[in-house]
Write a protein that holds these residues in place. Sequence first.
Motif, PDB file in Angstrom:
ATOM      1  N   CYS A 159      55.132  44.509  34.149  1.00 61.28           N
ATOM      2  CA  CYS A 159      56.225  43.560  33.917  1.00 61.28           C
ATOM      3  C   CYS A 159      55.870  42.555  32.821  1.00 61.28           C
ATOM      4  O   CYS A 159      56.697  42.250  31.966  1.00 61.28           O
ATOM      5  N   TYR A 160      54.655  42.055  32.855  1.00 62.51           N
ATOM      6  CA  TYR A 160      54.232  41.078  31.853  1.00 62.51           C
ATOM      7  C   TYR A 160      54.368  41.636  30.436  1.00 62.51           C
ATOM      8  O   TYR A 160      54.836  40.960  29.531  1.00 62.51           O
ATOM      9  N   GLY A 174      56.218  52.729  45.369  1.00 60.54           N
ATOM     10  CA  GLY A 174      56.080  51.828  46.502  1.00 60.54           C
ATOM     11  C   GLY A 174      55.397  50.500  46.218  1.00 60.54           C
ATOM     12  O   GLY A 174      55.080  49.765  47.158  1.00 60.54           O
ATOM     13  N   HIS A 175      55.156  50.173  44.968  1.00 59.67           N
ATOM     14  CA  HIS A 175      54.559  48.869  44.663  1.00 59.67           C
ATOM     15  C   HIS A 175      55.553  47.773  45.010  1.00 59.67           C
ATOM     16  O   HIS A 175      56.747  47.879  44.743  1.00 59.67           O
ATOM     17  N   ASP A 176      55.056  46.730  45.628  1.00 61.03           N
ATOM     18  CA  ASP A 176      55.883  45.658  46.174  1.00 61.03           C
ATOM     19  C   ASP A 176      56.365  44.707  45.071  1.00 61.03           C
ATOM     20  O   ASP A 176      55.558  44.014  44.453  1.00 61.03           O
ATOM     21  N   PRO A 177      57.679  44.648  44.825  1.00 59.84           N
ATOM     22  CA  PRO A 177      58.201  43.749  43.800  1.00 59.84           C
ATOM     23  C   PRO A 177      58.099  42.281  44.201  1.00 59.84           C
ATOM     24  O   PRO A 177      58.275  41.389  43.377  1.00 59.84           O
ATOM     25  N   ASN A 178      57.799  42.021  45.474  1.00 60.43           N
ATOM     26  CA  ASN A 178      57.679  40.647  45.953  1.00 60.43           C
ATOM     27  C   ASN A 178      56.230  40.203  46.129  1.00 60.43           C
ATOM     28  O   ASN A 178      55.972  39.123  46.649  1.00 60.43           O
ATOM     29  N   SER A 179      55.286  41.037  45.696  1.00 64.86           N
ATOM     30  CA  SER A 179      53.882  40.642  45.797  1.00 64.86           C
ATOM     31  C   SER A 179      53.646  39.434  44.891  1.00 64.86           C
ATOM     32  O   SER A 179      54.346  39.235  43.891  1.00 64.86           O
ATOM     33  N   TYR A 189      58.559  37.202  37.744  1.00 66.83           N
ATOM     34  CA  TYR A 189      58.190  36.029  36.970  1.00 66.83           C
ATOM     35  C   TYR A 189      57.300  36.423  35.793  1.00 66.83           C
ATOM     36  O   TYR A 189      57.420  35.888  34.696  1.00 66.83           O
ATOM     37  N   SER A 190      56.402  37.388  36.003  1.00 60.25           N
ATOM     38  CA  SER A 190      55.536  37.859  34.915  1.00 60.25           C
ATOM     39  C   SER A 190      56.355  38.440  33.775  1.00 60.25           C
ATOM     40  O   SER A 190      55.976  38.334  32.618  1.00 60.25           O
ATOM     41  N   ALA A 191      57.470  39.076  34.124  1.00 57.56           N
ATOM     42  CA  ALA A 191      58.324  39.675  33.091  1.00 57.56           C
ATOM     43  C   ALA A 191      58.940  38.584  32.231  1.00 57.56           C
ATOM     44  O   ALA A 191      59.186  38.776  31.065  1.00 57.56           O
TER      45      ALA A 191
END
Length: 191
Positions: A159-160, A174-179, A189-191
């Motif tokens: 994302c960054y 399955g990576h958590d978008p809310n981590s 936020y990184s994006a």
Amino acid sequence: LLFLQWVLYAEFQLTEEELRWAVSIEPNMVDFNPDLDLQPPSFIDSALGLLTVGNEDGRVRFAHLTVKDYLLEHQAHYFPRGYSLLAETTLTYLNFPPSSNGGAEDKYDRGPFSSHVTYNWGHYVLNQDDKRILEMAKTWLLSNRFRCPVLHSPLHNACYFGLASIAADLLLLGHDPNSTDKNSLTPLYSA
């Protein structure tokens, strides 16, 4: 031409030593021998006066702005792979296995090029449509070798750097978008 390509496209100006490492890494290398004879110190001399080293910071740059302008104007002729070469080089480096010397040293501590690679690999991968390069990036992010001192997770990294297709693949896996990272920031936020 390889030195000129790195100086033209590098996200930040490299030192002579960083540049020697960059041009010594070849596609499909599986490990880097730190004792390898890197490019000779006279590579600046062989650049026909097109490159110079700053006295104050030791960074390699074009001797005159017109050199950069000319190369940018003719980049398709001189550097048909453009950023792809830099992306492939940085990802090849990141995918090297950890050091096998039994100590705490790992690839991030192997040489001067490691800091540049760690912080800038995604800039070179951005806007790549070469599926092989995108797969190399995803392989590194999903490997047990992934470590980034800045961003918490593979998804944060994707994302960054704005790597939308890789971020989408990570979400499907399955990576958590809310981590959250150590600052409680999410990948969005990184994006």
